[in-house]
Design a protein around this motif. Structure first.
Motif, PDB file in Angstrom:
ATOM      1  N   ILE A 156       5.068   7.001   0.515  1.00  0.00           N
ATOM      2  CA  ILE A 156       5.298   6.278   1.766  1.00  0.00           C
ATOM      3  C   ILE A 156       4.679   4.917   1.526  1.00  0.00           C
ATOM      4  O   ILE A 156       3.494   4.818   1.199  1.00  0.00           O
ATOM      5  N   VAL A 157       5.476   3.860   1.646  1.00  0.00           N
ATOM      6  CA  VAL A 157       5.007   2.528   1.278  1.00  0.00           C
ATOM      7  C   VAL A 157       4.956   1.621   2.503  1.00  0.00           C
ATOM      8  O   VAL A 157       5.845   1.647   3.347  1.00  0.00           O
TER       9      VAL A 157
ATOM     10  N   SER B 206       8.083   2.459   4.750  1.00  0.00           N
ATOM     11  CA  SER B 206       9.267   3.187   4.274  1.00  0.00           C
ATOM     12  C   SER B 206       9.159   4.663   4.623  1.00  0.00           C
ATOM     13  O   SER B 206       8.061   5.217   4.763  1.00  0.00           O
ATOM     14  N   ALA B 207      10.308   5.304   4.742  1.00  0.00           N
ATOM     15  CA  ALA B 207      10.346   6.763   4.826  1.00  0.00           C
ATOM     16  C   ALA B 207       9.987   7.297   3.442  1.00  0.00           C
ATOM     17  O   ALA B 207      10.065   6.568   2.448  1.00  0.00           O
ATOM     18  N   PRO B 208       9.573   8.540   3.327  1.00  0.00           N
ATOM     19  CA  PRO B 208       9.220   9.101   2.017  1.00  0.00           C
ATOM     20  C   PRO B 208      10.385   8.993   1.023  1.00  0.00           C
ATOM     21  O   PRO B 208      11.533   9.246   1.376  1.00  0.00           O
ATOM     22  N   PHE B 209      10.077   8.569  -0.194  1.00  0.00           N
ATOM     23  CA  PHE B 209      11.091   8.517  -1.248  1.00  0.00           C
ATOM     24  C   PHE B 209      10.463   8.999  -2.543  1.00  0.00           C
ATOM     25  O   PHE B 209       9.236   8.961  -2.730  1.00  0.00           O
ATOM     26  N   LEU B 210      11.311   9.458  -3.449  1.00  0.00           N
ATOM     27  CA  LEU B 210      10.844  10.131  -4.655  1.00  0.00           C
ATOM     28  C   LEU B 210      10.899   9.217  -5.885  1.00  0.00           C
ATOM     29  O   LEU B 210      11.873   8.494  -6.095  1.00  0.00           O
TER      30      LEU B 210
ATOM     31  N   ALA C 294       0.865  -1.179   0.000  1.00  0.00           N
ATOM     32  CA  ALA C 294       0.000   0.000   0.000  1.00  0.00           C
ATOM     33  C   ALA C 294       0.897   1.223   0.000  1.00  0.00           C
ATOM     34  O   ALA C 294       2.063   1.148   0.401  1.00  0.00           O
ATOM     35  N   HIS C 295       0.373   2.345  -0.470  1.00  0.00           N
ATOM     36  CA  HIS C 295       1.198   3.562  -0.427  1.00  0.00           C
ATOM     37  C   HIS C 295       0.341   4.798  -0.195  1.00  0.00           C
ATOM     38  O   HIS C 295      -0.880   4.791  -0.384  1.00  0.00           O
ATOM     39  N   ILE C 296       1.033   5.840   0.201  1.00  0.00           N
ATOM     40  CA  ILE C 296       0.450   7.180   0.295  1.00  0.00           C
ATOM     41  C   ILE C 296       1.287   8.042  -0.630  1.00  0.00           C
ATOM     42  O   ILE C 296       2.517   8.091  -0.507  1.00  0.00           O
ATOM     43  N   LEU C 297       0.645   8.654  -1.597  1.00  0.00           N
ATOM     44  CA  LEU C 297       1.357   9.423  -2.614  1.00  0.00           C
ATOM     45  C   LEU C 297       1.151  10.920  -2.427  1.00  0.00           C
ATOM     46  O   LEU C 297       0.017  11.387  -2.265  1.00  0.00           O
TER      47      LEU C 297
END
Length: 258
Positions: free
Chosen positions: A216-217, A205-209, A125-128
């Motif tokens: 955030i996954v 995960s920490a935020p990544f680009l 899952a992620h938050i974009l």
């Protein structure tokens, strides 16, 4: 020009004439080859006689047309010869490839290349936080700050699913708490795959680009290896091997004719 018509012309040309053929004049060997082509049993007397009549009528028709002099024999012969060449090539490779590429050969290729049919998938899952290409550095930094704040909330115990619904710019997955379902490795960006496939179940995960923005996954279920069954790839393997065999045999034949 239909195959049957061309076949008649070829037959007439090979017989030296296109006159009405009597039972006496009919070249039995060539006529029966024609019946075999049409998949008509030679012991079916009724159909044999009916096809003989049709065969004769077509020959007579060609003879009548030829007598009108409206068609140029050289042009017709050139067309028939091109058809014959194509037919020879087609029939040859049909038989050659049936012999060269067998079901056992397909199975052997699959077994020898099994690693090519394996892949990994992961449930995540992620938050974009979507990045717009027109955004300036200040806007991007503000977006990253928002992502980091959300990440801090998650690590502090806030529910990932609820935050995905309220914060994610991916509204499709957001309505499902950020759930992306099962993701196949390589089906998403390299940055995303590298990050998500190195996480354990429950890990965030920490935020990544990526090109889409800051993610955030969360891994819902750890990676699983899946292997495509032989039956599911059999058609692709057959196409690949037949194409390779055809090219190799064509090159061999051309070289032998030089």
């Amino acid at each position: 020009m239909k195959l049957v018509n061309v076949a008649v012309i070829i037959a007439c040309a090979s017989l030296g004439a296109c006159d009405m053929l009597s039972s006496k004049d009919l070249n039995k060997e060539k006529f029966e080859a024609y019946l075999t082509l049409k998949r008509i049993p030679l012991n079916d007397e009724a159909r044999y006689e009916r096809m003989k009549k049709e065969y004769n009528q077509r020959a007579a028709l060609v003879s009548a047309i030829d007598s009108t002099k409206k068609l140029k024999p050289l042009t017709i012969n050139a067309e028939v010869e091109q058809f014959r060449k194509q037919l020879v090539i087609s029939r040859y490779f049909e038989q050659y490839l049936n012999d060269a590429v067998t079901d056992q050969g397909l199975q052997n290729f699959y077994n020898q290349n099994i690693e090519n049919y394996k892949s990994r998938k992961i449930h995540a899952a992620h938050i974009l936080f979507r990045v717009n290409p027109k955004m300036g550095e200040v806007e991007r930094q503000a977006l990253l700050t928002s992502a980091q704040d959300t990440y801090s909330k998650i690590t502090s115990g806030n529910d990932f699913s609820k935050l995905a619904k309220s914060q994610s710019d991916d509204k499709v997955s957001g309505t499902k708490g950020g759930d992306l379902g099962w993701i196949k490795q390589g089906a998403v960006s390299a940055e995303f795959s590298q990050k998500v496939f190195n996480l354990k179940a429950g890990e965030v995960s920490a935020p990544f680009l990526t090109a889409y923005g800051y993610h955030i996954v969360k891994v819902i279920e750890e990676p699983q290896e899946i292997t495509k069954s032989f039956e599911s790839v059999k058609g692709d393997i057959r196409y690949q091997l037949r194409n390779q065999s055809k090219q190799a045999e064509m090159a061999r034949l051309i070289k032998s004719a030089e």
